[in-house]
Design an enzyme around this catalytic site. Structure first.
Site, PDB file in Angstrom:
ATOM      1  N   TYR A 141      54.406  46.761  38.886  1.00  0.00           N
ATOM      2  CA  TYR A 141      54.532  48.210  39.065  1.00  0.00           C
ATOM      3  C   TYR A 141      55.987  48.642  39.297  1.00  0.00           C
ATOM      4  O   TYR A 141      56.329  49.797  39.088  1.00  0.00           O
ATOM      5  CB  TYR A 141      53.656  48.697  40.232  1.00  0.00           C
ATOM      6  CG  TYR A 141      52.158  48.541  39.995  1.00  0.00           C
ATOM      7  CD1 TYR A 141      51.676  47.848  38.903  1.00  0.00           C
ATOM      8  CD2 TYR A 141      51.231  49.080  40.872  1.00  0.00           C
ATOM      9  CE1 TYR A 141      50.319  47.686  38.681  1.00  0.00           C
ATOM     10  CE2 TYR A 141      49.869  48.930  40.652  1.00  0.00           C
ATOM     11  CZ  TYR A 141      49.422  48.228  39.560  1.00  0.00           C
ATOM     12  OH  TYR A 141      48.079  48.077  39.342  1.00  0.00           O
ATOM     13  N   LYS A 191      47.579  33.663  40.178  1.00  0.00           N
ATOM     14  CA  LYS A 191      47.284  33.123  38.840  1.00  0.00           C
ATOM     15  C   LYS A 191      48.292  32.005  38.599  1.00  0.00           C
ATOM     16  O   LYS A 191      49.065  31.995  37.637  1.00  0.00           O
ATOM     17  CB  LYS A 191      47.392  34.265  37.810  1.00  0.00           C
ATOM     18  CG  LYS A 191      46.914  33.920  36.422  1.00  0.00           C
ATOM     19  CD  LYS A 191      45.417  33.706  36.294  1.00  0.00           C
ATOM     20  CE  LYS A 191      45.042  33.282  34.886  1.00  0.00           C
ATOM     21  NZ  LYS A 191      43.689  32.715  34.781  1.00  0.00           N
ATOM     22  N   ASP A 223      40.976  35.381  38.364  1.00  0.00           N
ATOM     23  CA  ASP A 223      39.763  35.502  37.546  1.00  0.00           C
ATOM     24  C   ASP A 223      38.561  34.944  38.298  1.00  0.00           C
ATOM     25  O   ASP A 223      37.478  35.536  38.320  1.00  0.00           O
ATOM     26  CB  ASP A 223      39.948  34.842  36.166  1.00  0.00           C
ATOM     27  CG  ASP A 223      40.735  33.535  36.203  1.00  0.00           C
ATOM     28  OD1 ASP A 223      41.236  33.161  37.288  1.00  0.00           O
ATOM     29  OD2 ASP A 223      40.865  32.886  35.153  1.00  0.00           O
ATOM     30  N   ASP A 247      45.153  45.852  43.473  1.00  0.00           N
ATOM     31  CA  ASP A 247      44.681  47.145  42.982  1.00  0.00           C
ATOM     32  C   ASP A 247      43.317  46.979  42.317  1.00  0.00           C
ATOM     33  O   ASP A 247      42.354  47.714  42.588  1.00  0.00           O
ATOM     34  CB  ASP A 247      45.725  47.679  41.972  1.00  0.00           C
ATOM     35  CG  ASP A 247      45.578  49.152  41.687  1.00  0.00           C
ATOM     36  OD1 ASP A 247      44.684  49.786  42.277  1.00  0.00           O
ATOM     37  OD2 ASP A 247      46.353  49.680  40.867  1.00  0.00           O
ATOM     38  N   ASP A 251      39.264  47.888  43.971  1.00  0.00           N
ATOM     39  CA  ASP A 251      38.338  48.825  43.301  1.00  0.00           C
ATOM     40  C   ASP A 251      37.002  48.139  43.034  1.00  0.00           C
ATOM     41  O   ASP A 251      35.936  48.736  43.193  1.00  0.00           O
ATOM     42  CB  ASP A 251      38.920  49.294  41.956  1.00  0.00           C
ATOM     43  CG  ASP A 251      39.701  50.597  42.082  1.00  0.00           C
ATOM     44  OD1 ASP A 251      40.367  50.784  43.114  1.00  0.00           O
ATOM     45  OD2 ASP A 251      39.647  51.423  41.141  1.00  0.00           O
TER      46      ASP A 251
END
Ligand code: NAD
Length: 367
Positions: A141, A191, A223, A247, A251
């Protein structure tokens, strides 16, 4: 105590849910003898419309001069074709950076009354109590360079993921400290099988863990974490992760516990905290009076706890939210097909009434 706040309602459902959070804050201030001093300012699309800047200097100055910031949400399809620095989201990212808010705390709790609202079986979701600790000022970001270059048809888009050791270490320490007050478990999500950033992340987090021998650290690829979050959400305690993974996973956790509209957040680490619901501006339901304001109301509770150390007042708001849900009130996102949905403002009023009762009981106990 003087509660000197900047209010940034923002876009879409932001103003609708923020209004209810303010009513609850006013009621809690009245009940416990605090003085609420509010200054409303524009951010996001609302600020772009007024000044062509998603974070006008006046807004930033007001935030810097206050003790905490309560924000609704930013984002509007009207600005989807604008360049990056002139999008509503750019205002929010700049605000977080200017305020040094590097630690984003996102609790995801399954309220007992809402076990049936989860798409998962009640026995799977019952008892879920997760705290996401998301790094907020790094990763994709904020990384440079970023661009879309070239002629149409052969354009190339670039984003950069960068993490420096000190940035990883400071967020890891936040997670370990918080875990010590909870179930003493930190799951670090990365990851590391593919990304250098994640390999460094894992190494630094593992090193930090040595200073917290009482906390059990485990690692998981993002994942795999996404899958486990729906298979066994109640096994998660503190989830430590970088900006974009946090993020997305938070959610997802909103879906697991019943609705994204329930989730609150605190962005802390700098001198002034920013408190906002996890959800966005939800243009699909904006202006209809049906948004769930509980995420915003619970963000107000986080504001009282983290910026003012008013634990008793925060607990009163959290208790009031549990109470209205126990009494069966449900906004449209939570109501079943045969259930009458409570509007945004009815939900806010119910929370205010429940909060007043709890505050009187708390004061009687003290007397
Ligand atoms: P969103 O969170 O706004 O909405 C996702 C879905 O959840 C929608 O169906 C929406 O109706 C529902 N929803 C969200 N909040 C709700 C609530 N309180 N009550 C009931 N239902 C609710 O995400 P999106 O649709 O992907 O994004 C819309 C805009 O919001 C975009 O411009 C995006 O950039 C922005 N956004 C802003 C923030 C923020 O301000 N922190 C966060 C996420 C997205």
């Amino acid at each position: 105590m003087l509660l000197n706040l900047t209010i940034l309602p923002g876009d879409g459902i932001g103003p609708e849910v923020t209004e209810q959070a303010i009513l609850v804050l006013q009621a809690v201030a009245d009940a416990f003898g605090h003085q609420l001093q509010l200054q409303h300012k524009n951010i996001g699309g609302a600020a772009l419309a007024a000044t062509n800047d998603p974070l006008p200097p006046e807004t930033l100055q007001a935030c810097l001069a206050s003790s905490a910031v309560l924000l609704g949400a930013v984002g509007s399809p009207a600005y989807d074709h604008y360049p990056n620095h002139l999008r509503p989201e750019a205002g929010l990212l700049r605000l977080r950076r200017e305020l040094g808010a590097y630690a984003n705390l996102r609790p995801a709790i399954c309220f007992p009354a809402l076990e049936d609202c989860s798409p998962l079986r009640p026995e799977l979701v019952r008892g879920t109590d997760i705290l996401f600790v998301r790094e907020l000022l790094g990763g994709l970001y904020f990384g440079e360079p970023r661009s879309i270059q070239g002629a149409p048809g052969s354009r190339v888009a670039t984003n950069t993921m960068t993490y420096a050791e000190p940035a990883i270490e400071r967020i890891a320490r936040v997670a370990f400290e918080l875990a010590m007050k909870r179930r003493q478990k930190v799951l670090s999500v990365d990851k590391a099988n593919v990304l250098e950033c994640s390999r460094l992340w894992r190494e630094v987090v593992t090193r930090c863990a040595k200073d917290y021998p009482g906390v059990q650290l485990s690692h998981m690829y993002v994942d795999s974490a996404a899958m486990s979050l729906v298979q066994r959400p109640k096994d998660f305690d503190v989830v430590l992760t970088e900006n974009m993974f946090g993020d997305i996973l938070s959610d997802q956790a909103g879906g697991v516990v019943g609705s994204l509209g329930l989730l609150a957040s605190a962005s802390i680490g700098g001198p002034i905290g920013v408190y906002e619901p996890v959800h966005g501006s939800a243009p699909d339901i904006a202006g209809k009076g049906i948004a769930n304001p509980l995420g915003a109301i619970l963000s107000a509770a986080m504001l009282l706890r983290h910026s003012f150390q008013l634990d008793r007042e925060a607990a009163c708001i959290e208790g009031a939210v549990g109470d209205v849900l126990n009494r069966g009130y449900r906004t449209a996102d939570l109501a079943g097909d045969c259930q009458k949905a409570t509007t945004t403002s009815e939900m806010g009023q119910n929370a205010v009434q429940a909060m007043k009762k709890l505050a009187s009981a708390a004061k009687r106990k003290l007397a």
